[in-house]
Design a protein around this motif. Structure first.
Motif, short mmCIF file in Angstrom:
data_model
loop_
_atom_site.label_atom_id
_atom_site.label_comp_id
_atom_site.label_asym_id
_atom_site.label_seq_id
_atom_site.Cartn_x
_atom_site.Cartn_y
_atom_site.Cartn_z
N LYS A 38 0.81 -1.22 0.00
CA LYS A 38 0.00 0.00 0.00
C LYS A 38 0.84 1.26 0.00
CE LYS A 38 -3.89 -2.03 2.57
NZ LYS A 38 -4.73 -1.90 3.79
N LYS A 39 2.10 1.13 0.32
CA LYS A 39 2.97 2.31 0.39
C LYS A 39 3.20 2.92 -0.99
CE LYS A 39 7.61 3.71 1.83
NZ LYS A 39 8.92 3.28 2.39
N HIS A 40 3.17 2.10 -2.03
CA HIS A 40 3.51 2.57 -3.36
C HIS A 40 2.26 2.99 -4.12
CE1 HIS A 40 7.49 1.13 -2.54
NE2 HIS A 40 7.08 -0.10 -2.40
N LEU A 41 2.24 4.25 -4.52
CA LEU A 41 1.08 4.79 -5.24
C LEU A 41 1.35 5.00 -6.72
CD1 LEU A 41 -0.18 7.45 -2.66
CD2 LEU A 41 -0.95 5.09 -2.97
N PHE A 42 2.58 4.68 -7.16
CA PHE A 42 2.88 4.90 -8.57
C PHE A 42 2.02 3.98 -9.45
CE2 PHE A 42 6.45 2.45 -6.62
CZ PHE A 42 6.12 1.19 -7.07
N PRO A 43 1.76 4.38 -10.69
CA PRO A 43 0.93 3.58 -11.59
C PRO A 43 1.58 2.22 -11.85
CG PRO A 43 1.27 5.78 -12.47
CD PRO A 43 2.20 5.64 -11.32
N THR A 44 0.78 1.18 -11.88
CA THR A 44 1.29 -0.17 -12.14
C THR A 44 0.47 -0.82 -13.25
OG1 THR A 44 -0.17 -1.21 -10.49
CG2 THR A 44 1.99 -0.42 -9.73
N GLU A 45 1.09 -1.81 -13.88
CA GLU A 45 0.38 -2.55 -14.92
C GLU A 45 0.84 -4.01 -14.87
OE1 GLU A 45 -0.74 -0.48 -18.69
OE2 GLU A 45 0.59 -2.00 -19.54
N GLU A 46 -0.09 -4.92 -14.97
CA GLU A 46 0.24 -6.34 -14.92
C GLU A 46 1.03 -6.76 -16.16
OE1 GLU A 46 -0.28 -8.30 -12.40
OE2 GLU A 46 -1.37 -6.78 -11.25
N ALA A 47 1.80 -7.81 -15.99
CA ALA A 47 2.69 -8.27 -17.05
C ALA A 47 1.93 -8.62 -18.33
CB ALA A 47 3.50 -9.47 -16.57
N ASP A 48 0.77 -9.26 -18.19
CA ASP A 48 0.06 -9.71 -19.39
C ASP A 48 -0.45 -8.53 -20.23
OD1 ASP A 48 -1.76 -8.95 -17.49
OD2 ASP A 48 -3.13 -10.63 -17.79
N VAL A 49 -0.75 -7.40 -19.57
CA VAL A 49 -1.18 -6.21 -20.32
C VAL A 49 -0.03 -5.67 -21.16
CG1 VAL A 49 -2.11 -3.88 -20.15
CG2 VAL A 49 -2.90 -5.66 -18.57
N LEU A 50 1.15 -5.59 -20.55
CA LEU A 50 2.32 -5.12 -21.29
C LEU A 50 2.69 -6.08 -22.41
CD1 LEU A 50 4.70 -3.29 -21.82
CD2 LEU A 50 5.92 -4.39 -19.93
N ILE A 51 2.61 -7.37 -22.15
CA ILE A 51 2.94 -8.35 -23.19
C ILE A 51 2.00 -8.19 -24.40
CG2 ILE A 51 2.87 -10.82 -23.73
CD1 ILE A 51 3.94 -11.30 -20.88
N ASP A 52 0.74 -7.94 -24.11
CA ASP A 52 -0.23 -7.73 -25.19
C ASP A 52 0.14 -6.48 -26.00
OD1 ASP A 52 -2.79 -8.35 -26.52
OD2 ASP A 52 -3.38 -6.41 -25.69
N ARG A 53 0.57 -5.42 -25.31
CA ARG A 53 1.00 -4.20 -26.01
C ARG A 53 2.20 -4.49 -26.91
NH1 ARG A 53 -0.46 0.94 -23.81
NH2 ARG A 53 -1.71 0.81 -21.89
N LEU A 54 3.15 -5.26 -26.37
CA LEU A 54 4.36 -5.56 -27.12
C LEU A 54 4.05 -6.42 -28.35
CD1 LEU A 54 6.79 -6.27 -24.15
CD2 LEU A 54 6.89 -4.33 -25.71
N ARG A 55 3.16 -7.36 -28.20
CA ARG A 55 2.80 -8.22 -29.33
C ARG A 55 2.08 -7.45 -30.41
NH1 ARG A 55 0.99 -13.48 -25.67
NH2 ARG A 55 3.11 -14.36 -25.49
N ARG A 56 1.41 -6.37 -30.03
CA ARG A 56 0.72 -5.54 -31.01
C ARG A 56 1.63 -4.42 -31.53
NH1 ARG A 56 -3.13 -2.85 -28.70
NH2 ARG A 56 -3.23 -3.71 -26.61
N HIS A 57 2.90 -4.49 -31.10
CA HIS A 57 3.93 -3.55 -31.56
C HIS A 57 3.57 -2.09 -31.28
CE1 HIS A 57 5.89 -6.92 -33.51
NE2 HIS A 57 4.74 -7.22 -34.13
N GLU A 58 2.92 -1.87 -30.16
CA GLU A 58 2.66 -0.50 -29.73
C GLU A 58 3.98 0.17 -29.35
OE1 GLU A 58 -0.24 -0.08 -26.70
OE2 GLU A 58 -1.74 -1.33 -27.71
N PRO A 59 4.07 1.49 -29.46
CA PRO A 59 5.30 2.19 -29.05
C PRO A 59 5.46 2.14 -27.53
CG PRO A 59 3.59 3.77 -29.68
CD PRO A 59 3.06 2.42 -30.03
#
Length: 537
Positions: free
Chosen positions: A479-500
């Motif tokens: 709970k101490k960390h408030l920075f934005p986070t994203e799960e690994a599978d979301v990033l992997i999907d972005r990478l597979r779609r060749h997003e910048p």
């Protein structure tokens, strides 16, 4: 008039000393950058009531440090100098307060000068005085609370008791309930030990109590009115109760933590401070009060689950005061053995820094040339030893003060500036303009990058990575960390779609990244300092 001139010159000299080099010290991760970014967002939003970071209200600390940073930013811009200005100011006024109190108690300029010199050059005061954290402000307000209360109780000066309540209120606005709880415990124990009902009657003036609530209650009241139980649960529940009962750093949660830390923090004055605590023992008001303040602080924080190097900081003021009294009295004696209690720790401290300069070669960053340091320390040590051998004892405090101050200035430019740059994300700044797309930090978030660039960044990690497991701590600390986070599978999907997409991988996490599911979906762009940058294929 002579005392006023002395205090004025002291204030100017100390302020300049604590300011030197600050403009070159980058904002470091993970602590300083949180304060710096929070204040920056408050200035940008125009909301100076509620601390916010990444656009989210958070309740880690009360408002005072953010107000000081906001004022400094408003006057000097979002610069490293402005961020470190409040720490330098409160360091200088802490030294001024100590000297003023010594003058008031003893009427001796030499004793006040000794205490000022010892306070200015003690390791923790110097280090924290250059930091962007709350502890220098708490050090000042707590010391003022303790000094004013002692004067009010023992000299029947009600104005000082009221002043103590004002200082305690500002401490509560700086750090929370500990600003009144810790001094309050000491006052009550002191009165009980002295069995003095008169002191008890003087401690609770209605005017002082009203001043206390008039100063600190409005902000807390407005925060509750605006944020309700989120504020209560976040500030009192998580950032006070949880810190006291569940260790954030379990490896450091040992009973002797502060018993080791405090002697180090007092260097090069450890000898006279600790010896005075033993040698000057007597059942007098002042000795009981100062001892209770010093040892009580150490015991109080030793009982807390979370240990931080700065928690015991307020114990240093009474120890330095006793040490200065002893050193002043020692000036009339010619015993080499007694004076070695002064020179021994100073020599140890200097030679420790000398050995570190020779033996430590950081692999992660490049230090500036240490030639000046390695030349100066042996010369200073030789002069100190000569003074000890020739019984030039009055010169010893001057040599230690001057030598330590010059060593600190050398360390500032040769060590601290490159070290702070290493602990910051400033190495990435030249590449920031080329990051067009979503930006990620791999396994280790660097808030200083967001502070300096204004670019949003997201934390990500492999699906099987758990920082709490790695640190062997309770999962509540997530709970101490408030920075934005994203799960690994979301990033992997972005990478597979060749997003910048851009991934920033610190050196310490590079091997993990090479073994992660992200590696085969990215290509390297380059290395910037201790950071590796990857982008989508």
């Amino acid at each position: 008039m002579r005392h006023r001139t002395f205090l004025l010159c002291l204030a100017v000299l100390c302020f300049l000393f604590f300011l030197l080099g600050n403009a070159g010290l980058a904002i470091t991760d993970p602590v300083e950058s949180n304060y710096a970014l929070t204040a920056k967002e408050m200035v940008a939003s125009g909301d100076w009531l509620s601390p916010q970071i990444y656009g989210i209200y958070w309740y880690d600390k009360p408002i005072f440090i953010y107000w000081m940073l906001c004022l400094s930013y408003s006057a000097f811009g979002f610069t490293d100098f402005a961020a470190r200005l409040p720490g330098a100011f409160f360091s200088a006024v802490s030294v001024l307060l100590a000297a003023w109190y010594m003058l008031r108690r003893t009427q001796r300029l030499l004793a006040a000068a000794l205490l000022a010199a010892m306070t200015t050059t003690s390791l923790e005061v110097w280090a924290i005085g250059h930091s962007v954290i709350t502890d220098q402000m708490l050090f000042f307000f707590t010391s003022a609370t303790m000094f004013f209360t002692y004067i009010g109780l023992t000299e029947k000066k009600p104005a000082y008791i009221r002043g103590a309540y004002v200082m305690a209120a500002l401490a509560v606005l700086t750090k929370g309930p500990v600003g009144i709880v810790l001094p309050g415990i000491f006052f009550l124990i002191f009165i009980a030990i002295r069995r003095n009902t008169t002191y008890a009657k003087r401690l609770f003036p209605l005017g002082g109590i009203l001043l206390f609530f008039a100063i600190c209650l409005p902000w807390y009241g407005m925060m509750y009115a605006r944020h309700g139980m989120d504020f209560i649960n976040g500030f009192l529940g998580f950032n006070n109760v949880v810190r006291a009962t569940i260790s954030e750093h379990p490896k450091m949660n040992v009973w002797y933590y502060y018993l080791l830390l405090v002697p180090v923090s007092l260097l090069p004055w450890t000898g006279p401070c600790l010896y005075a605590l033993w040698k000057r023992r007597r059942f007098s008001d002042e000795y009981v009060y100062m001892t209770l303040w010093a040892l009580g602080t150490i015991i109080f924080y030793s009982l807390m689950a979370t240990k931080y190097p700065t928690y015991s900081y307020v114990a240093n003021m009474p120890l330095l005061y006793l040490g200065a009294l002893y050193l002043h009295a020692l000036g009339q004696k010619t015993s080499r053995r007694l004076w070695f209690l002064v020179t021994g720790p100073a020599l140890f401290f200097w030679l420790l820094l000398f050995s570190a300069g020779i033996g430590i070669k950081p692999a992660d960053f490049t230090l500036h040339s240490l030639t000046e340091l390695l030349i100066f320390i042996p010369i200073a040590a030789a002069i100190l030893l000569l003074a000890q051998w020739k019984r030039a004892f009055p010169a010893i405090p001057v040599i230690i003060t001057t030598g330590t101050a010059l060593i600190y200035l050398i360390l500032m430019y040769q060590v601290l500036i490159p070290f702070y740059a290493y602990r910051s994300a400033t190495a990435l700044l030249p590449a920031a303009s080329s990051f067009h797309g979503q930006l990620y930090f791999f396994e280790e978030y660097h808030t200083s990058f967001v502070y300096y660039t204004g670019l949003p960044a997201i934390y990500t990690a492999p699906s099987n990575y758990d920082d709490n497991v790695r640190l062997n701590r309770d999962e509540i600390w997530s709970k101490k960390h408030l920075f934005p986070t994203e799960e690994a599978d979301v990033l992997i999907d972005r990478l597979r779609r060749h997003e910048p997409v851009w991934l920033i991988v610190p050196d310490s996490k590079y091997k993990h990244f090479m073994q992660s599911e992200f590696h085969d979906l990215t290509r390297p762009v380059g290395a910037y300092g201790e950071y590796h940058v990857f982008t989508s294929l």
